[in-house]
Design a protein around this motif. Structure first.
Motif, PDB file in Angstrom:
ATOM      1  N   THR A   1       0.472  -3.631  -7.248  1.00 23.38           N
ATOM      2  CA  THR A   1       0.053  -2.243  -7.014  1.00 23.38           C
ATOM      3  C   THR A   1       0.718  -1.413  -8.112  1.00 23.38           C
TER       4      THR A   1
ATOM      5  N   SER B   1       0.851  -1.187   0.000  1.00 24.35           N
ATOM      6  CA  SER B   1       0.000   0.000   0.000  1.00 24.35           C
ATOM      7  C   SER B   1       0.893   1.245   0.000  1.00 24.35           C
TER       8      SER B   1
ATOM      9  N   ASP C   1       3.888   0.793   2.508  1.00 24.22           N
ATOM     10  CA  ASP C   1       3.674  -0.234   3.541  1.00 24.22           C
ATOM     11  C   ASP C   1       3.946   0.311   4.939  1.00 24.22           C
ATOM     12  N   ASP C   2       3.396   1.495   5.182  1.00 20.77           N
ATOM     13  CA  ASP C   2       3.502   2.145   6.498  1.00 20.77           C
ATOM     14  C   ASP C   2       4.904   2.590   6.892  1.00 20.77           C
TER      15      ASP C   2
ATOM     16  N   SER D   1       0.819   5.487   0.848  1.00 22.12           N
ATOM     17  CA  SER D   1       0.031   6.559   1.445  1.00 22.12           C
ATOM     18  C   SER D   1       0.729   7.907   1.239  1.00 22.12           C
TER      19      SER D   1
ATOM     20  N   ASP E   1      -4.692   7.469  -0.305  1.00 22.10           N
ATOM     21  CA  ASP E   1      -4.296   6.163   0.217  1.00 22.10           C
ATOM     22  C   ASP E   1      -4.514   5.140  -0.880  1.00 22.10           C
TER      23      ASP E   1
ATOM     24  N   GLU F   1      -4.498   1.372  -2.005  1.00 18.83           N
ATOM     25  CA  GLU F   1      -4.575   0.050  -1.395  1.00 18.83           C
ATOM     26  C   GLU F   1      -3.665  -0.924  -2.141  1.00 18.83           C
ATOM     27  N   ASP F   2      -3.325  -1.994  -1.455  1.00 21.04           N
ATOM     28  CA  ASP F   2      -2.567  -3.084  -2.065  1.00 21.04           C
ATOM     29  C   ASP F   2      -3.313  -3.585  -3.316  1.00 21.04           C
ATOM     30  N   GLN F   3      -2.579  -3.809  -4.392  1.00 26.12           N
ATOM     31  CA  GLN F   3      -3.099  -4.358  -5.655  1.00 26.12           C
ATOM     32  C   GLN F   3      -3.990  -3.408  -6.452  1.00 26.12           C
ATOM     33  N   GLU F   4      -4.010  -2.157  -6.080  1.00 27.09           N
ATOM     34  CA  GLU F   4      -4.812  -1.202  -6.861  1.00 27.09           C
ATOM     35  C   GLU F   4      -4.082  -0.800  -8.139  1.00 27.09           C
TER      36      GLU F   4
END
Lengths: 299, 370
Positions: free
Chosen positions: B187, B3, B64-65, B5, B26, B28-31
C-alpha cells in the motif's frame, strides 16, 4: 603487567571515555601489541573529539577572546577560519538514541562537524561548509535534517539555523541567530519546519518590539481590551483574507461563505476598529496588530 | 500490507489557516494512491498527518481499522521516503539499509536476511559493499527506497521522492517504482505536484486544491471525466482549452455559441444541458488539444464544429505537433499529427470532436456533461 591486563586496562579507559563496553575474547592469532596500540589510538581520538565538543559547546554560550579561541582551537586541531553555521534541532526528546544516531551518522565529518546534546529538547549541529555554494547547502542541510529525522528516526522536529560565519569567534553569534530563528519561527510561522535567521520577515521586527510600545500600538488600533477584542471567526476571516491577497471573491470561496457575508464581517471589524482591511494601509496595521497579539499572548 | 481510512480529516494551524478541509478517503490494501495538486494544496500536510508528523485537528485516521490519531509515528507501522533524503556517507549500501534495524536491535541474522532480500528486489546486490560516493543518482535513490522497504511496513508514505533527480532519471525511477509496487504488493501513498508522475504511477489519484479534495478516481477517469474545471485544467499536458460559450437550444438541438462560431453538441451531451435548463446561459466549453483535428477527412465529417484560425506558433515535439492560435480572443492549442503541412502564419481549418467536449457550469465550475 601481562599483555592481557594491559588490554583490559586500555579497554577500561576506552569505556571511561566513550561509555562503550568491550570484552576481551581469547584469540591465539591476535597480535596483542597491535591491538593495544589500536585501542589507545581510539581512546585518544575519542578523548580529543569529546574535548573538541566541550570546547565548541563553550563557544556557543560563552564570550571568549579571539586570541584565546584561536590558541585553544589550534591545540585541538580545529580550523579557526572556516565557513560554519549553527543548527538548533528542536525535538520532544533530545535523548532519543535513534535521533542522535541518525544525526551522528549523517554528519560524520568527525573533525569538522559537531553534534551536541544541548538540553532535553535541543540538539545542536555545528556544520562546516567547504563549497562555494554554501548558501544553497545551508538551506539544503536544514531540509535534509528534517526529512531524515522524520523518515529515519520518525521524529517530528523543527530546525532554526544561523547564517554562515567565517571563524570560530562568531559561533556565539551564530548560536544566538539560530535560537532567534527557531523562537520567531515557532511563534509566527508554525506551518514551516525550518527557519533561517536571514529570512524571518515581519516576525523579526514584531519580536523585538518593546512590550510597552506593543501595548500602546494595540490600544491605538484595537481599543482598551485589544487581546480579546477580535473573536475567533473574525480572526480566521482576516487571516484568510490576507493569505489571499485581500481578494474578496477568493476569500469568500475559501471560507465557503457568500461574498456579502464576508463583506458584513469586514464591516463589523471596521465598526470595531475604524479600519477597513480592504485598503492596503489599514490591512498592514491590522496584520501587525495581530502579530503583536500573538507575540504578547505567547509571553 | 494494510488499508488506510481518513474520515473528515481537517488541519487548522494556530493562525486559523485551514490547510486540509474535511478530507475523506478509503485506501484499499495494495493500492498505489497519489495525492496531486499545486503547491500549498494540502497534499503533503495530509501525508504528514497519516505519518503522525502533523497533528490531526479533527477527524479520524485508521490504519487497518485501528484508530491512529494519537499514535506515535514509530508505532504506526509505516515507512517514509521524502524529498530531501540523504545516505549515511561513511556507511556501505548494506549498512545504510540495515541502520534502522540495527538501532531497533533486530537480530543480526534477521537484518542480513532482510537486507539481502530487499537488495535483490531493488537490483542492489552487486552494490552492497559500495559507499554512497561510488553510486549514481538512481542507485542512491534505490538505496533510500531500500531503507524504507527493509522496515517491512504496512504502508509506504512517499513525498516527492523523485523531485531531486534530473528529468531522465525521474522517468527511469518512475518505471522502477511501478515495478516495485507490483513486486511488493504494497500500500503506497505518494505525494507529487507532477501530473505525469501521478498519471503513470497511481491506481487512483486524489486531486487536491486549497486543502479540498476535488476528485478521487483512476487516472483514466480523471482524464476523460474530470468533475470540475480545476481537475480538467490540471490533468493533461498541454492543458485542456477553455472557451466561454452561450447555450442555444432550438427544437432539442443544442449548440454552443462562442463569439461568431457555433458548435453543435451531440444529442447525449445536449440532453444534459436541456435537463439542466441551460438555454441562454453561459457555460465553459473544454476541449483537449488532441480533440481538435486538422485532417481534411475529419473536417468533412464534422461540419458543425469547423472553424478557421491563423497559426501563431508551430511547435514540433517529434512524435506530435502543437499548434497555437486564437479563437475568439482565447489562446487555443491543438495537438496534431507531425506530418501536418500547417506552419507559422498559415490560416488553417480545424474541427472539434464534440463527442469529447466537456461542458462546465460557469458559476459552480462543476462538469455538466459527464
Amino acid at each position: 603487567m601481562s599483555q592481557e591486563n594491559k588490554l583490559n586496562q586500555a579497554l577500561k579507559e576506552l569505556y571511561n571515555v566513550t561509555g562503550l563496553q568491550f570484552s576481551l575474547l581469547s584469540n591465539p592469532e591476535l597480535d596483542t601489541k597491535q591491538a593495544l596500540e589500536q585501542i589507545k589510538h581510539l581512546t585518544h581520538a575519542y578523548r580529543e573529539k569529546y574535548n573538541k565538543s566541550g570546547f565548541i559547546q563553550e563557544l556557543l554560550i560563552e564570550e571568549l577572546s579571539s586570541s584565546d579561541i584561536f590558541y585553544r582551537a589550534q591545540k585541538l586541531h580545529i580550523e579557526f577560519h572556516a565557513k560554519r553555521a549553527v543548527y538548533i534541532i528542536e525535538t520532544k526528546n533530545a535523548k532519543d538514541s535513534t535521533l542522535l544516531e541518525t544525526l551522528k551518522n549523517l554528519f560524520t565529518n568527525l573533525t569538522d562537524d559537531f553534534i551536541i546534546e544541548f538540553s532535553p529538547n535541543n540538539i545542536i549541529l555545528v556544520k562546516t561548509f567547504y563549497s562555494k555554494k554554501s548558501k544553497v547547502e545551508l538551506e539544503q542541510t536544514a531540509n535534509t535534517i528534517v526529512d531524515m529525522l522524520n523518515t529515519e528516526a520518525m521524529s517530528k522536529v523543527r530546525v532554526g539555523y544561523s547564517s554562515i560565519i567565517e571563524d570560530l569567534s562568531q559561533l556565539i553569534i551564530a548560536y544566538k541567530e539560530a535560537r532567534l530563528a527557531l523562537d520567531i519561527g515557532n511563534l509566527f510561522y508554525t506551518n514551516k519546519a525550518t527557519h533561517c535567521h536571514s529570512s524571518l520577515g515581519l516576525g523579526r521586527i514584531i519580536y523585538h518590539l518593546p512590550e510597552s510600545l506593543s501595548t500602546t500600538f494595540l490600544k491605538e488600533i484595537l481599543g482598551t481590551d485589544p487581546l480579546n477584542s477580535i473573536d475567533e471567526e473574525t480572526l480566521t476571516t482576516i487571516n484568510i483574507f490576507f493569505d489571499n491577497g485581500l481578494n474578496i471573491a477568493e476569500t469568500a470561496r475559501k471560507l465557503y461563505i457568500h461574498r456579502n457575508t464576508l463583506i458584513y464581517r469586514i464591516e463589523k471589524l471596521q465598526k470595531l476598529t475604524g479600519l477597513d482591511i480592504r485598503s492596503f494601509d489599514d490591512a498592514v496595521l491590522i496584520k501587525i496588530a495581530l502579530m503583536i497579539i500573538r507575540h504578547l499572548k505567547s509571553r | 500490507m494494510a488499508s488506510v481510512s481518513l474520515k473528515n480529516i481537517c488541519k487548522v494551524y494556530p493562525n486559523g489557516f485551514e490547510a486540509v478541509k474535511d478530507f475523506n478517503l478509503d485506501i484499499e490494501d495494495q493500492e498505489f494512491i497519489i495525492f496531486v495538486g499545486p503547491s500549498g494544496c494540502g497534499k503533503s500536510t495530509t501525508l504528514r498527518m497519516i505519518a503522525g508528523l502533523e497533528e490531526i485537528s479533527s477527524g479520524e485516521l485508521k490504519i487497518d481499522d485501528k484508530l491512529m490519531n494519537d499514535t506515535e509515528p514509530k508505532d504506526r507501522d509505516i515507512a517514509m521516503v521524502f524529498q530531501n533524503y540523504a545516505l549515511y556517507p561513511h556507511m556501505t549500501v548494506y549498512d545504510n539499509m540495515a541502520f534502522a534495524l540495527k538501532i531497533n536491535k533486530v537480530p543480526k541474522a534477521e537484518i542480513e536476511k532482510k537486507v539481502k532480500e530487499v537488495a535483490k528486489i531493488l537490483d542492489l546486490e552487486p552494490l552492497l559493499k559500495r559507499k554512497p560516493k561510488a553510486l549514481s543518482g538512481g542507485q542512491r535513490q534505490r538505496v533510500a527506497m531500500g531503507r524504507a522497504i527493509v522496515r517491512n511496513p504496512k504502508v509506504f508514505l512517499m513525498d516527492e521522492p523523485l523531485s531531486n533527480l534530473d528529468a531522465k532519471l525521474r522517468v527511469q525511477m518512475r518505471l522502477e517504482l511501478s515495478k516495485l509496487h507490483q513486486r511488493l504488493n504494497a500500500t503506497i501513498i505518494y505525494v507529487t505536484h507532477d501530473q505525469t508522475e501521478a498519471m503513470t504511477l497511481g491506481t487512483r489519484i486524489v486531486v487536491m486544491k486549497d486543502g479540498v479534495v476535488q476528485q478521487v478516481d483512476t487516472p483514466e477517469n480523471l482524464y476523460n471525466y474530470p468533475s470540475n474545471l480545476f481537475v480538467a485544467g490540471f490533468i493533461g499536458s498541454p492543458q485542456m482549452n477553455f472557451l466561454n460559450a452561450t447555450v442555444k437550444i432550438v427544437d432539442n438541438n443544442v449548440s454552443l455559441q462562442v463569439g461568431q462560431h457555433s458548435f453543435a453538441l451531440p444529442p447525449a451531451k445536449g440532453k444534459k444541458l436541456i435537463d439542466g435548463n441551460y438555454n441562454g446561459r453561459e457555460v465553459v466549453l473544454g476541449i483537449r488539444p488532441e480533440d481538435i483535428y486538422d485532417s481534411e477527412v475529419f473536417i468533412e465529417t464534422s461540419p458543425s464544429s469547423v472553424f478557421e484560425s491563423k497559426i501563431k506558433i508551430y511547435e514540433l515535439l517529434g512524435s506530435e505537433v502543437n499548434l497555437h492560435f486564437n479563437l475568439e480572443g482565447t489562446q487555443i492549442t491543438a495537438k496534431v499529427d507531425p506530418r501536418t503541412t500547417i506552419r507559422n502564419g498559415d490560416t488553417a481549418r480545424f474541427a472539434i470532436d464534440m463527442e469529447k467536449a466537456h461542458i462546465f457550469d460557469k458559476e459552480t465550475e462543476l462538469t455538466i456533461t459527464n
